[in-house]
Design a protein around this motif. Structure first.
Motif, PDB file in Angstrom:
ATOM      1  N   GLY A  64     -24.183  52.325  30.024  1.00 10.98           N
ATOM      2  CA  GLY A  64     -23.614  52.369  28.682  1.00 10.98           C
ATOM      3  C   GLY A  64     -22.895  51.097  28.281  1.00 10.98           C
ATOM      4  O   GLY A  64     -23.200  50.487  27.258  1.00 10.98           O
ATOM      5  N   LEU A  65     -21.953  50.645  29.084  1.00 11.30           N
ATOM      6  CA  LEU A  65     -21.131  49.501  28.731  1.00 11.30           C
ATOM      7  C   LEU A  65     -21.920  48.194  28.741  1.00 11.30           C
ATOM      8  O   LEU A  65     -21.802  47.380  27.819  1.00 11.30           O
ATOM      9  CB  LEU A  65     -19.938  49.395  29.680  1.00 11.30           C
ATOM     10  CG  LEU A  65     -18.855  50.462  29.528  1.00 11.30           C
ATOM     11  CD1 LEU A  65     -17.794  50.310  30.614  1.00 11.30           C
ATOM     12  CD2 LEU A  65     -18.219  50.380  28.148  1.00 11.30           C
ATOM     13  N   THR A  66     -22.730  47.969  29.800  1.00 14.15           N
ATOM     14  CA  THR A  66     -23.456  46.703  29.905  1.00 14.15           C
ATOM     15  C   THR A  66     -24.459  46.546  28.766  1.00 14.15           C
ATOM     16  O   THR A  66     -24.590  45.468  28.172  1.00 14.15           O
ATOM     17  CB  THR A  66     -24.182  46.606  31.258  1.00 14.15           C
ATOM     18  OG1 THR A  66     -23.218  46.702  32.325  1.00 14.15           O
ATOM     19  CG2 THR A  66     -24.934  45.292  31.380  1.00 14.15           C
ATOM     20  N   GLY A  86     -22.695  43.813  27.021  1.00 16.26           N
ATOM     21  CA  GLY A  86     -23.031  42.695  27.888  1.00 16.26           C
ATOM     22  C   GLY A  86     -22.366  42.861  29.237  1.00 16.26           C
ATOM     23  O   GLY A  86     -21.434  43.656  29.404  1.00 16.26           O
ATOM     24  N   ARG A  87     -22.822  42.089  30.224  1.00 18.07           N
ATOM     25  CA  ARG A  87     -22.332  42.252  31.593  1.00 18.07           C
ATOM     26  C   ARG A  87     -20.838  41.946  31.716  1.00 18.07           C
ATOM     27  O   ARG A  87     -20.067  42.712  32.289  1.00 18.07           O
ATOM     28  CB  ARG A  87     -23.129  41.356  32.535  1.00 18.07           C
ATOM     29  CG  ARG A  87     -22.870  41.636  34.017  1.00 18.07           C
ATOM     30  CD  ARG A  87     -23.606  40.634  34.888  1.00 18.07           C
ATOM     31  NE  ARG A  87     -25.030  40.627  34.605  1.00 18.07           N
ATOM     32  CZ  ARG A  87     -25.921  41.415  35.219  1.00 18.07           C
ATOM     33  NH1 ARG A  87     -25.502  42.260  36.151  1.00 18.07           N
ATOM     34  NH2 ARG A  87     -27.197  41.351  34.918  1.00 18.07           N
ATOM     35  N   ARG A  88     -20.395  40.790  31.188  1.00 16.88           N
ATOM     36  CA  ARG A  88     -18.999  40.388  31.365  1.00 16.88           C
ATOM     37  C   ARG A  88     -18.050  41.264  30.541  1.00 16.88           C
ATOM     38  O   ARG A  88     -17.032  41.740  31.048  1.00 16.88           O
ATOM     39  CB  ARG A  88     -18.828  38.921  30.979  1.00 16.88           C
ATOM     40  CG  ARG A  88     -19.602  37.934  31.834  1.00 16.88           C
ATOM     41  CD  ARG A  88     -19.346  38.120  33.312  1.00 16.88           C
ATOM     42  NE  ARG A  88     -20.013  37.114  34.125  1.00 16.88           N
ATOM     43  CZ  ARG A  88     -20.360  37.275  35.389  1.00 16.88           C
ATOM     44  NH1 ARG A  88     -20.115  38.436  35.995  1.00 16.88           N
ATOM     45  NH2 ARG A  88     -20.954  36.308  36.069  1.00 16.88           N
ATOM     46  N   ARG A  89     -18.365  41.476  29.285  1.00 15.27           N
ATOM     47  CA  ARG A  89     -17.474  42.272  28.443  1.00 15.27           C
ATOM     48  C   ARG A  89     -17.431  43.734  28.894  1.00 15.27           C
ATOM     49  O   ARG A  89     -16.367  44.366  28.859  1.00 15.27           O
ATOM     50  CB  ARG A  89     -17.909  42.172  26.984  1.00 15.27           C
ATOM     51  CG  ARG A  89     -17.761  40.773  26.399  1.00 15.27           C
ATOM     52  CD  ARG A  89     -17.875  40.780  24.895  1.00 15.27           C
ATOM     53  NE  ARG A  89     -19.177  41.268  24.450  1.00 15.27           N
ATOM     54  CZ  ARG A  89     -19.481  41.526  23.184  1.00 15.27           C
ATOM     55  NH1 ARG A  89     -18.581  41.344  22.239  1.00 15.27           N
ATOM     56  NH2 ARG A  89     -20.690  41.952  22.860  1.00 15.27           N
ATOM     57  N   TRP A 148     -16.073  34.850  33.085  1.00 11.13           N
ATOM     58  CA  TRP A 148     -16.270  34.665  31.635  1.00 11.13           C
ATOM     59  C   TRP A 148     -15.785  33.286  31.206  1.00 11.13           C
ATOM     60  O   TRP A 148     -16.443  32.596  30.434  1.00 11.13           O
ATOM     61  CB  TRP A 148     -15.508  35.765  30.897  1.00 11.13           C
ATOM     62  CG  TRP A 148     -15.765  35.832  29.421  1.00 11.13           C
ATOM     63  CD1 TRP A 148     -16.737  36.540  28.777  1.00 11.13           C
ATOM     64  CD2 TRP A 148     -15.017  35.166  28.400  1.00 11.13           C
ATOM     65  NE1 TRP A 148     -16.639  36.353  27.420  1.00 11.13           N
ATOM     66  CE2 TRP A 148     -15.598  35.510  27.156  1.00 11.13           C
ATOM     67  CE3 TRP A 148     -13.911  34.305  28.417  1.00 11.13           C
ATOM     68  CZ2 TRP A 148     -15.103  35.036  25.947  1.00 11.13           C
ATOM     69  CZ3 TRP A 148     -13.425  33.823  27.218  1.00 11.13           C
ATOM     70  CH2 TRP A 148     -14.016  34.183  26.001  1.00 11.13           C
ATOM     71  N   ARG A 149     -14.631  32.870  31.737  1.00 11.11           N
ATOM     72  CA  ARG A 149     -14.053  31.576  31.356  1.00 11.11           C
ATOM     73  C   ARG A 149     -14.950  30.416  31.756  1.00 11.11           C
ATOM     74  O   ARG A 149     -15.240  29.519  30.958  1.00 11.11           O
ATOM     75  CB  ARG A 149     -12.671  31.420  32.005  1.00 11.11           C
ATOM     76  CG  ARG A 149     -12.081  30.021  31.900  1.00 11.11           C
ATOM     77  CD  ARG A 149     -10.703  29.971  32.518  1.00 11.11           C
ATOM     78  NE  ARG A 149     -10.699  30.315  33.919  1.00 11.11           N
ATOM     79  CZ  ARG A 149     -10.917  29.446  34.905  1.00 11.11           C
ATOM     80  NH1 ARG A 149     -11.197  28.180  34.623  1.00 11.11           N
ATOM     81  NH2 ARG A 149     -10.880  29.828  36.172  1.00 11.11           N
ATOM     82  N   GLY A 179     -17.271  37.339  22.194  1.00  9.67           N
ATOM     83  CA  GLY A 179     -18.680  37.482  22.536  1.00  9.67           C
ATOM     84  C   GLY A 179     -18.961  37.292  24.013  1.00  9.67           C
ATOM     85  O   GLY A 179     -18.076  37.018  24.820  1.00  9.67           O
ATOM     86  N   GLU A 180     -20.228  37.408  24.356  1.00 12.52           N
ATOM     87  CA  GLU A 180     -20.709  37.329  25.733  1.00 12.52           C
ATOM     88  C   GLU A 180     -21.183  35.904  26.030  1.00 12.52           C
ATOM     89  O   GLU A 180     -21.790  35.255  25.177  1.00 12.52           O
ATOM     90  CB  GLU A 180     -21.867  38.317  25.925  1.00 12.52           C
ATOM     91  CG  GLU A 180     -22.404  38.417  27.338  1.00 12.52           C
ATOM     92  CD  GLU A 180     -21.509  39.227  28.259  1.00 12.52           C
ATOM     93  OE1 GLU A 180     -21.880  39.387  29.426  1.00 12.52           O
ATOM     94  OE2 GLU A 180     -20.435  39.690  27.801  1.00 12.52           O
TER      95      GLU A 180
END
Length: 449
Positions: free
Chosen positions: A81-83, A87-90, A140-141, A203-204
């Motif tokens: 659901g989340l990915t 997206g993977r990181r968010r 993410w950074r 964003g991703e």
């Protein structure tokens, strides 16, 4: 003229919304640390917990030191659901923050005087969720920034981190009197969500670096499928282990001086970590009030840290990374000796301000240089795992190696204890000398065009 243009360009990079978002993410990352560290230390001291037990509480930060073990899941595993939606990181960041908020609320609902073991278990849960959040934020950074923005990103993540620690330490100490510790921890849990809101708005990161790892996974999976006894899910799981778990470590081990690099990362902040493990208890037992600690150690010290971050960034531009690490390492070692002098002088408020100012200035400079160094070591195809490994080593000094600080202070006394913490910085400087002489490889990152 060129130097002036470079300086102006360096300032302009901070206007990028991605760099500004990292400031907020740094806040979310730094907020939980004091809740299981100095703030919890003050709560335990007021509840009558022994100095030895408070020193052992440093080990609740063990997840920070072991987060590289589950970092491959963050790099490779998709959350149902989340990915797909975020997206993977968010997706992973939202998941980690839900866990973190629940754990902080649980810790605030305990009572150390009655069930100290339950307080410890909840503190470990906070550290685990916070370490997971750190894995995602660091990945993410590094992935979302261009190479020219990495230094600014390192400064912003540390700047935001320190703001978060200020809020959850000085802010918590101020609020604990009128509101009580449970309400303080509930407020801190609500503030954690700022990071999730920010990353949803930004964003991703681009997926191109990870596509290389996906291609490698398909290649290894196909090779294993051709083996007689490795079919279907067995081959895919073996390929996942090789690419997602072994791959990041094998790639890191191909560079020059990698063992010395890991040892240096482990030991560079050891002296600081030993001194900081009992700092709040030291101030209280020396005779300073809770309000004085908040005003001088937290607020004034925070300003000194911010100045240190700025000076650390300037040093990296002017003197280069290795020379900056040398300067910062020596300053960190010297600042610990001021605590020994403070222990001999007693509750001298002005000397406390001077000591805290010098220590936080040196610590801020050293942290900025170290974060930039760790970022430069990462290959973006394995960002989460490699950065988690490196930052975990810095947490080892803060948890395992500093968990015996209480016993050391009890046996040596405060003045000799802080002298010992200064000498604990020497192994890191010796390794830095070897790395500088060998010219160990650092810049290995490959950023997408």
């Amino acid at each position: 003229m060129n130097r002036m243009q470079n300086w102006l360009a360096g300032i302009a990079v901070y206007r990028d919304r991605r760099v500004l978002a990292i400031l907020v993410l740094g806040f979310a990352s730094g907020l939980p640390l004091a809740l299981t560290g100095q703030t919890l230390q003050a709560w335990l001291t007021e509840s009558g917990t022994s100095l030895q037990a408070i020193g052992l509480f440093a080990s609740v930060g063990t997840p920070y030191a072991l987060k590289f073990l589950w970092a491959p899941l963050v790099d490779r595993l998709e959350l149902p659901g989340l990915t797909r939606r975020l997206g993977r990181r968010r997706g992973w960041l939202i998941f980690a923050q839900i866990l973190l908020i629940a754990a902080i609320l649980g810790l605030g609902s305990t009572d150390p005087r009655d069930l100290l073991y339950l307080t410890a278990l909840c503190a470990v849960a906070v550290a685990f969720a916070s370490a997971t959040q750190d894995i995602v934020i660091d990945a993410w950074r590094v992935e979302i920034l261009e190479e020219r923005q990495l230094a600014a990103g390192a400064a912003c993540i540390v700047f935001g981190y320190r703001i978060g620690m200020l809020v959850s330490s000085a802010g918590a100490l101020y609020l604990a009197g009128p509101l009580g510790w449970p309400m303080v921890y509930a407020i801190m849990a609500a503030l954690v969500a700022l990071g999730g809101v920010t990353v949803l708005l930004i964003g991703e990161p681009a997926s191109r670096p990870r596509e290389d790892a996906e291609r490698r996974f398909r290649e290894v999976s196909a090779w294993l499928e051709a083996r007689p006894h490795l079919r279907g899910w067995v081959a895919k799981f073996a390929a996942w282990l090789y690419v997602g778990v072994a791959g990041p470590f094998l790639q890191f081990a191909t560079r020059r001086g990698w063992v010395a690099v890991l040892l240096f990362v482990l030991l560079f902040k050891l002296g600081d970590s030993l001194a900081g493990a009992l700092a709040t208890s030291f101030y209280l037992k020396l005779g300073f009030s809770r309000e004085q600690i908040a005003e001088v150690s937290k607020l004034y010290g925070f300003a000194a840290t911010m100045l240190g971050l700025f000076m650390g960034g300037w040093l990296m531009q002017a003197a280069g990374l290795y020379r900056s690490l040398w300067i910062c390492g020596i300053l960190q070692m010297g600042s610990n000796l001021l605590f020994a002098v403070l222990a001999l002088r007693g509750a001298d408020l002005w000397f406390l301000a001077f000591t805290i100012g010098v220590e936080n200035l040196a610590g801020g400079m050293g942290t900025a240089a170290l974060v930039a160094y760790l970022s430069a070591l990462c290959n973006v195809a394995y960002t989460a795992t490699q950065y988690a490994l490196l930052s975990s080593l810095t947490a080892v000094a803060r948890t395992f190696l500093s968990s015996f600080a209480g016993f050391l202070a009890q046996s040596l006394g405060w003045p000799l204890f802080f002298v010992a913490t200064a000498f604990a910085a020497l192994p890191g400087l010796i390794l830095l000398a070897w790395l500088t002489r060998q010219g160990a490889e650092t810049r290995v990152m490959t950023k997408p065009a």
